[in-house]
Scaffold this active site. Structure first.
Site, PDB file in Angstrom:
ATOM      1  N   GLU A 106      33.894  30.718  40.970  1.00 58.87           N
ATOM      2  CA  GLU A 106      33.524  31.376  42.214  1.00 58.87           C
ATOM      3  C   GLU A 106      32.867  32.725  41.960  1.00 58.87           C
ATOM      4  OE1 GLU A 106      36.943  29.427  45.107  1.00 58.87           O
ATOM      5  OE2 GLU A 106      37.327  31.379  44.215  1.00 58.87           O
ATOM      6  N   CYS A 125      30.336  39.944  42.585  1.00 58.00           N
ATOM      7  CA  CYS A 125      31.468  39.770  41.683  1.00 58.00           C
ATOM      8  C   CYS A 125      31.357  38.380  41.063  1.00 58.00           C
ATOM      9  CB  CYS A 125      32.775  39.920  42.462  1.00 58.00           C
ATOM     10  SG  CYS A 125      34.268  39.605  41.494  1.00 58.00           S
ATOM     11  N   CYS A 132      41.907  31.097  34.034  1.00 59.01           N
ATOM     12  CA  CYS A 132      42.225  32.338  33.315  1.00 59.01           C
ATOM     13  C   CYS A 132      43.512  32.145  32.534  1.00 59.01           C
ATOM     14  CB  CYS A 132      42.383  33.496  34.299  1.00 59.01           C
ATOM     15  SG  CYS A 132      42.644  35.099  33.494  1.00 59.01           S
ATOM     16  N   CYS A 136      48.297  36.729  35.501  1.00 62.91           N
ATOM     17  CA  CYS A 136      48.894  37.759  36.352  1.00 62.91           C
ATOM     18  C   CYS A 136      49.453  37.094  37.619  1.00 62.91           C
ATOM     19  CB  CYS A 136      47.856  38.812  36.724  1.00 62.91           C
ATOM     20  SG  CYS A 136      47.156  39.670  35.287  1.00 62.91           S
ATOM     21  N   CYS A 139      47.679  37.087  41.135  1.00 66.88           N
ATOM     22  CA  CYS A 139      46.286  36.632  41.136  1.00 66.88           C
ATOM     23  C   CYS A 139      46.254  35.117  41.226  1.00 66.88           C
ATOM     24  CB  CYS A 139      45.588  37.100  39.862  1.00 66.88           C
ATOM     25  SG  CYS A 139      43.883  36.531  39.710  1.00 66.88           S
ATOM     26  N   GLU A 183      39.094  36.358  32.082  1.00 64.95           N
ATOM     27  CA  GLU A 183      39.186  37.633  31.370  1.00 64.95           C
ATOM     28  C   GLU A 183      37.912  37.799  30.547  1.00 64.95           C
ATOM     29  OE1 GLU A 183      39.277  40.775  29.500  1.00 64.95           O
ATOM     30  OE2 GLU A 183      41.052  40.583  30.774  1.00 64.95           O
ATOM     31  N   SER A 237      42.210  46.700  34.375  1.00 62.79           N
ATOM     32  CA  SER A 237      43.222  46.304  35.363  1.00 62.79           C
ATOM     33  C   SER A 237      44.566  46.818  34.870  1.00 62.79           C
ATOM     34  CB  SER A 237      43.235  44.781  35.517  1.00 62.79           C
ATOM     35  OG  SER A 237      42.002  44.325  36.019  1.00 62.79           O
ATOM     36  N   LEU A 238      44.996  47.951  35.394  1.00 67.50           N
ATOM     37  CA  LEU A 238      46.191  48.634  34.891  1.00 67.50           C
ATOM     38  C   LEU A 238      47.451  48.145  35.613  1.00 67.50           C
ATOM     39  CD1 LEU A 238      47.232  50.786  32.937  1.00 67.50           C
ATOM     40  CD2 LEU A 238      46.813  52.495  34.718  1.00 67.50           C
ATOM     41  N   HIS A 239      47.512  48.362  36.918  1.00 68.17           N
ATOM     42  CA  HIS A 239      48.548  47.856  37.824  1.00 68.17           C
ATOM     43  C   HIS A 239      49.924  48.493  37.661  1.00 68.17           C
ATOM     44  CE1 HIS A 239      45.538  45.090  39.031  1.00 68.17           C
ATOM     45  NE2 HIS A 239      45.546  44.429  37.887  1.00 68.17           N
ATOM     46  N   CYS A 356      40.064  40.622  46.130  1.00 71.41           N
ATOM     47  CA  CYS A 356      40.622  40.780  44.788  1.00 71.41           C
ATOM     48  C   CYS A 356      41.910  39.985  44.643  1.00 71.41           C
ATOM     49  CB  CYS A 356      40.899  42.260  44.511  1.00 71.41           C
ATOM     50  SG  CYS A 356      39.411  43.237  44.241  1.00 71.41           S
TER      51      CYS A 356
END
Length: 402
Positions: A106, A125, A132, A136, A139, A183, A237-239, A356
């Protein structure tokens, strides 16, 4: 929970290389071998990169017989089919692309009207992998599991599709972000080749500073980027700023913990002079506490960095919801007081699963209810343990080695 496959069954992949993934010299050599003048390569490139042509049949400067030869050797477009959904009064478009082997990926095109001091923008995007491996839990793509890396042309052709749609109104993509499925730094060679194609003035011609490459923290890939010295933006991507919590939210943290990730980002900023962008999905009661805000402020204090705080979007099969806006604003204030540039990002495309963390092909199928329940129970237990400071003992996800 066993992930649903990206596609239930697939034909063999089309062995013909995609034209958009070829460097200009490769096509010139192909024509030279056939006794054709070199300018034929330029005619093909004009058709590929001009923004309007959907196939060689529209390259009218080429002889019909030569068009047939080109089609036999190459793919003008690596995307077999595309379905579009729109929301936000047409300002957000999600494209579901089916590739030659049935893999689904996508891309999302977001339109931003001009405003004082800022031009009109069309930000795309794009995906770098089908599925992936990072997994996560907030996600949707992570639920699909990993299928395969995308070819260079399969990455670039997502941009070409958006460019064709925009060309009808004499517009083109102004920004490209590698924040879709996958990723990027686990498919780094092809991502770098795609960036080269997008940046090359002979091909797509998008300025490097209008390209952002995101990572969940693949440290070897980050170090390689630093050595290359690119001028595109690196987004991390820290989070979470505490390892116990990030172990749960970003499973590869068990392989490359926060200190290594931020250290690599810090070195990247020093070497390139480019500010690093940190993405933080704000999850209510999980990573939005005052303690988390203070930890992040200490972690990033004095760095050449910018933090984007993103309210978590609705994602099926998780027990979590977005942080309340007043909590996010308090988190923002803590970072700003520490001198860290911070923005609260407003969500786009939630209704069509284009925001996101929501990108996942709906055709992957619904997992069994019992598996969903077990996953939710596990996430609740793991996040509670993380808030107590307990590190995860789960194994590093497959595919995330050195």
């Amino acid at each position: 929970m066993a992930p649903a496959p990206v596609a239930a069954s697939r034909p063999d992949r089309d062995p013909r290389p995609g034209l958009s993934g070829l460097e200009p010299g490769v096509l010139e050599a192909w024509f030279a071998e056939r006794g054709e003048p070199v300018y034929r390569a330029r005619q093909v490139a004009d058709a590929v990169w001009g923004g309007r042509a959907a196939g060689t049949r529209e390259a009218r400067t080429l002889p019909t017989a030569l068009r047939a030869e080109i089609d036999a050797a190459f793919r003008f477009d690596t995307v077999a089919e595309t379905e579009l959904q729109t929301t936000d009064a047409g300002q957000t478009e999600k494209a579901l692309h089916r590739l030659s082997d049935g893999a689904l990926v996508e891309s999302v095109l977001m339109h931003y009207p001009a405003r004082p001091g800022q031009r009109e923008r069309h930000t795309l995007c794009i995906s770098s992998q089908a599925g992936c491996a990072v997994g996560c839990p907030f996600c949707a793509t992570g639920e699909l599991g990993f299928s395969r890396d995308l070819e260079t042309a399969e990455i670039v052709d997502q941009v070409r599709h958006a460019a064709r749609r925009l060309a009808a109104d004499r517009r083109r993509p102004t920004n490209v972000v590698f924040m879709g499925m996958g990723e990027p730094l686990l498919n780094l060679d092809r991502v770098l080749d795609a960036v080269d194609a997008l940046n090359d003035p002979r091909r797509f011609g998008l300025g490097a500073r209008h390209i952002t490459v995101s990572t969940s923290g693949v440290v070897p890939g980050m170090k390689r980027l630093t050595a290359l010295g690119p001028q595109f933006t690196l987004a991390v991507s820290l989070h979470a700023a505490r390892d116990a919590l990030r172990d749960v939210l970003v499973p590869l943290n068990r392989r490359w913990p926060i200190a290594e990730v931020v250290g690599a980002a810090r070195e990247h900023a020093r070497a390139t002079g480019r500010r690093v962008s940190y993405e933080v999905t704000m999850i209510g009661g999980v990573n939005d506490t005052d303690a988390d805000a203070r930890a992040m402020a200490e972690l990033l204090r004095g760095d050449h960095a910018h933090v984007n705080l993103i309210p978590m979007n609705p994602v099926a099969h998780t027990p979590w919801t977005a942080s309340p806006m007043d909590v996010i604003e308090r988190f923002e204030a803590t970072l700003r007081e520490a001198g860290i540039a911070t923005t609260v990002r407003r969500n786009r495309g939630q209704e069509i699963g284009a925001a996101c963390g929501q990108l996942a092909a709906e055709r992957a199928g619904e997992p069994p209810a019992a598996a969903v329940a077990r996953r939710r129970e596990r996430l609740i237990g793991e996040s509670a343990a993380a808030l107590r400071g307990e590190r995860s003992h789960e194994p590093v996800p497959t595919g995330l080695g050195d």
